[in-house]
Motif scaffolding. Sequence first.
Motif, PDB file in Angstrom:
ATOM      1  N   GLU A 114       0.840  -1.205   0.000  1.00 49.17           N
ATOM      2  CA  GLU A 114       0.000   0.000   0.000  1.00 49.17           C
ATOM      3  C   GLU A 114       0.872   1.251   0.000  1.00 49.17           C
ATOM      4  O   GLU A 114       0.590   2.213  -0.715  1.00 49.17           O
ATOM      5  N   GLN A 115       1.933   1.222   0.807  1.00 49.65           N
ATOM      6  CA  GLN A 115       2.831   2.371   0.874  1.00 49.65           C
ATOM      7  C   GLN A 115       3.517   2.583  -0.480  1.00 49.65           C
ATOM      8  O   GLN A 115       3.630   3.712  -0.951  1.00 49.65           O
ATOM      9  N   ILE A 116       3.958   1.505  -1.116  1.00 49.29           N
ATOM     10  CA  ILE A 116       4.622   1.614  -2.422  1.00 49.29           C
ATOM     11  C   ILE A 116       3.641   2.148  -3.465  1.00 49.29           C
ATOM     12  O   ILE A 116       3.988   3.014  -4.269  1.00 49.29           O
ATOM     13  N   THR A 117       2.398   1.665  -3.441  1.00 49.23           N
ATOM     14  CA  THR A 117       1.378   2.152  -4.368  1.00 49.23           C
ATOM     15  C   THR A 117       1.146   3.645  -4.172  1.00 49.23           C
ATOM     16  O   THR A 117       1.101   4.421  -5.129  1.00 49.23           O
ATOM     17  N   GLU A 118       1.024   4.064  -2.910  1.00 47.28           N
ATOM     18  CA  GLU A 118       0.790   5.478  -2.603  1.00 47.28           C
ATOM     19  C   GLU A 118       1.968   6.336  -3.048  1.00 47.28           C
ATOM     20  O   GLU A 118       1.792   7.377  -3.684  1.00 47.28           O
TER      21      GLU A 118
ATOM     22  N   THR B 109       4.264   5.584  -5.270  1.00 44.72           N
ATOM     23  CA  THR B 109       4.391   5.535  -6.726  1.00 44.72           C
ATOM     24  C   THR B 109       3.480   6.587  -7.363  1.00 44.72           C
ATOM     25  O   THR B 109       3.865   7.246  -8.330  1.00 44.72           O
ATOM     26  N   SER B 110       2.283   6.754  -6.804  1.00 49.92           N
ATOM     27  CA  SER B 110       1.343   7.745  -7.352  1.00 49.92           C
ATOM     28  C   SER B 110       1.851   9.175  -7.167  1.00 49.92           C
ATOM     29  O   SER B 110       1.475  10.073  -7.915  1.00 49.92           O
ATOM     30  N   LYS B 111       2.739   9.395  -6.187  1.00 50.60           N
ATOM     31  CA  LYS B 111       3.300  10.725  -5.931  1.00 50.60           C
ATOM     32  C   LYS B 111       4.621  10.949  -6.667  1.00 50.60           C
ATOM     33  O   LYS B 111       5.090  12.080  -6.756  1.00 50.60           O
ATOM     34  N   ASP B 112       5.246   9.875  -7.159  1.00 54.60           N
ATOM     35  CA  ASP B 112       6.569   9.940  -7.778  1.00 54.60           C
ATOM     36  C   ASP B 112       6.438  10.313  -9.264  1.00 54.60           C
ATOM     37  O   ASP B 112       5.942   9.530 -10.069  1.00 54.60           O
TER      38      ASP B 112
ATOM     39  N   ARG C  39      13.202   4.524  -0.898  1.00 54.64           N
ATOM     40  CA  ARG C  39      14.431   3.735  -1.115  1.00 54.64           C
ATOM     41  C   ARG C  39      15.333   3.699   0.111  1.00 54.64           C
ATOM     42  O   ARG C  39      15.859   2.650   0.459  1.00 54.64           O
ATOM     43  N   LYS C  40      15.516   4.832   0.769  1.00 58.24           N
ATOM     44  CA  LYS C  40      16.384   4.850   1.963  1.00 58.24           C
ATOM     45  C   LYS C  40      15.802   3.945   3.051  1.00 58.24           C
ATOM     46  O   LYS C  40      16.534   3.200   3.702  1.00 58.24           O
ATOM     47  N   ASN C  41      14.493   3.974   3.211  1.00 57.71           N
ATOM     48  CA  ASN C  41      13.825   3.111   4.184  1.00 57.71           C
ATOM     49  C   ASN C  41      14.054   1.635   3.822  1.00 57.71           C
ATOM     50  O   ASN C  41      14.308   0.806   4.697  1.00 57.71           O
ATOM     51  N   MET C  42      13.965   1.312   2.538  1.00 55.97           N
ATOM     52  CA  MET C  42      14.208  -0.071   2.096  1.00 55.97           C
ATOM     53  C   MET C  42      15.646  -0.489   2.382  1.00 55.97           C
ATOM     54  O   MET C  42      15.902  -1.599   2.837  1.00 55.97           O
ATOM     55  N   LEU C  43      16.595   0.407   2.117  1.00 54.73           N
ATOM     56  CA  LEU C  43      18.000   0.101   2.420  1.00 54.73           C
ATOM     57  C   LEU C  43      18.178  -0.157   3.912  1.00 54.73           C
ATOM     58  O   LEU C  43      18.894  -1.083   4.305  1.00 54.73           O
ATOM     59  N   ASN C  44      17.546   0.648   4.744  1.00 58.09           N
ATOM     60  CA  ASN C  44      17.632   0.447   6.197  1.00 58.09           C
ATOM     61  C   ASN C  44      17.081  -0.921   6.594  1.00 58.09           C
ATOM     62  O   ASN C  44      17.677  -1.632   7.397  1.00 58.09           O
ATOM     63  N   LYS C  45      15.932  -1.281   6.033  1.00 55.12           N
ATOM     64  CA  LYS C  45      15.329  -2.583   6.357  1.00 55.12           C
ATOM     65  C   LYS C  45      16.220  -3.733   5.895  1.00 55.12           C
ATOM     66  O   LYS C  45      16.389  -4.718   6.615  1.00 55.12           O
ATOM     67  N   LEU C  46      16.766  -3.622   4.696  1.00 52.79           N
ATOM     68  CA  LEU C  46      17.631  -4.680   4.181  1.00 52.79           C
ATOM     69  C   LEU C  46      18.893  -4.832   5.014  1.00 52.79           C
ATOM     70  O   LEU C  46      19.425  -5.927   5.170  1.00 52.79           O
ATOM     71  N   HIS C  47      19.355  -3.714   5.561  1.00 53.24           N
ATOM     72  CA  HIS C  47      20.640  -3.714   6.261  1.00 53.24           C
ATOM     73  C   HIS C  47      20.508  -3.908   7.767  1.00 53.24           C
ATOM     74  O   HIS C  47      21.507  -3.904   8.487  1.00 53.24           O
ATOM     75  N   GLU C  48      19.322  -4.153   8.268  1.00 54.62           N
ATOM     76  CA  GLU C  48      19.123  -4.309   9.714  1.00 54.62           C
ATOM     77  C   GLU C  48      20.044  -5.347  10.337  1.00 54.62           C
ATOM     78  O   GLU C  48      20.513  -5.189  11.445  1.00 54.62           O
ATOM     79  N   GLY C  49      20.313  -6.430   9.636  1.00 54.35           N
ATOM     80  CA  GLY C  49      21.159  -7.491  10.182  1.00 54.35           C
ATOM     81  C   GLY C  49      22.635  -7.299   9.927  1.00 54.35           C
ATOM     82  O   GLY C  49      23.449  -8.147  10.297  1.00 54.35           O
TER      83      GLY C  49
ATOM     84  N   ARG D 286      17.310 -12.462  -4.875  1.00 52.33           N
ATOM     85  CA  ARG D 286      16.253 -13.435  -4.554  1.00 52.33           C
ATOM     86  C   ARG D 286      14.924 -12.745  -4.331  1.00 52.33           C
ATOM     87  O   ARG D 286      13.876 -13.277  -4.643  1.00 52.33           O
ATOM     88  N   ASP D 287      14.979 -11.588  -3.721  1.00 54.55           N
ATOM     89  CA  ASP D 287      13.747 -10.899  -3.342  1.00 54.55           C
ATOM     90  C   ASP D 287      13.141 -10.157  -4.519  1.00 54.55           C
ATOM     91  O   ASP D 287      13.435 -10.445  -5.653  1.00 54.55           O
ATOM     92  N   SER D 288      12.337  -9.195  -4.214  1.00 57.50           N
ATOM     93  CA  SER D 288      11.487  -8.642  -5.250  1.00 57.50           C
ATOM     94  C   SER D 288      11.504  -7.128  -5.369  1.00 57.50           C
ATOM     95  O   SER D 288      10.481  -6.527  -5.656  1.00 57.50           O
ATOM     96  N   ILE D 289      12.644  -6.492  -5.123  1.00 57.51           N
ATOM     97  CA  ILE D 289      12.673  -5.045  -5.287  1.00 57.51           C
ATOM     98  C   ILE D 289      13.767  -4.620  -6.250  1.00 57.51           C
ATOM     99  O   ILE D 289      14.762  -5.319  -6.433  1.00 57.51           O
ATOM    100  N   PHE D 290      13.567  -3.433  -6.853  1.00 54.92           N
ATOM    101  CA  PHE D 290      14.517  -2.898  -7.824  1.00 54.92           C
ATOM    102  C   PHE D 290      14.358  -1.389  -7.924  1.00 54.92           C
ATOM    103  O   PHE D 290      13.276  -0.855  -7.697  1.00 54.92           O
ATOM    104  N   TRP D 291      15.472  -0.724  -8.230  1.00 51.52           N
ATOM    105  CA  TRP D 291      15.469   0.642  -8.758  1.00 51.52           C
ATOM    106  C   TRP D 291      16.812   0.831  -9.447  1.00 51.52           C
ATOM    107  O   TRP D 291      17.783   0.135  -9.129  1.00 51.52           O
ATOM    108  N   PRO D 292      16.882   1.730 -10.418  1.00 51.19           N
ATOM    109  CA  PRO D 292      18.153   1.940 -11.122  1.00 51.19           C
ATOM    110  C   PRO D 292      19.255   2.370 -10.161  1.00 51.19           C
ATOM    111  O   PRO D 292      19.041   3.233  -9.312  1.00 51.19           O
ATOM    112  N   GLY D 293      20.407   1.747 -10.268  1.00 47.02           N
ATOM    113  CA  GLY D 293      21.543   2.084  -9.414  1.00 47.02           C
ATOM    114  C   GLY D 293      21.490   1.470  -8.040  1.00 47.02           C
ATOM    115  O   GLY D 293      22.252   1.858  -7.152  1.00 47.02           O
ATOM    116  N   ILE D 294      20.648   0.485  -7.838  1.00 48.68           N
ATOM    117  CA  ILE D 294      20.472  -0.101  -6.505  1.00 48.68           C
ATOM    118  C   ILE D 294      21.775  -0.710  -5.971  1.00 48.68           C
ATOM    119  O   ILE D 294      22.106  -0.537  -4.794  1.00 48.68           O
TER     120      ILE D 294
END
Length: 170
Positions: A14-18, A20-23, A78-88, A101-109
């Motif tokens: 839902e957050q990504i959909t919201e 995306t509509s603002k991006d 994106r920064k929030n996603m990086l934080n979540k991915l890097h928690e461990g 393996r997972d399901s996210i992407f953006w250019p330059g990731i």
Amino acid sequence: MVIRNTSMSDRNLEQITEETSKDGTLQTLTKLIIDSWPEDTNEVTKEVFEYWNFRDELSNVNEISLKGEKIIIPASTRKNMLNKLHEGHLGIEKIKRKLARDSIFWPGINAQITDFISKCSVCLESRRSNIKEPMAESETPELPWMTVGTDIFYWNNNNYLIIDILKLRN
């Protein structure tokens, strides 16, 4: 089906959909995906040019942009996603493999992952330093079996142990 089978929670979707509509970039991208891309790169705006090379892999489902089966993450999250991915604090390569393996992407990731983790103080303090020792010469032994050298290596799907026995010649 891709959206339903993603590992993301409904709240994150839902957050990504919201977002995306603002991006603006993703809105322009969505329009290109639906209306079709121009024939020439000169006709593509700068904001979506970074998507040109994989334009054939792009789609839009339920107002979410996809590259293949991966969800394109809006810039604002994106920064929030990086934080979540890097928690461990897994490190650069493990996080990149996790993303593959997972399901996210953006250019330059990949570059952003490298930059983000290389600035992490916890990772910098706990990373292993693999400083190689210089080769040390040994003296020629006086008797057989006086000096034994060993080395372990992996090659062609096999592990090997090399034993070097230095002996005197008569």
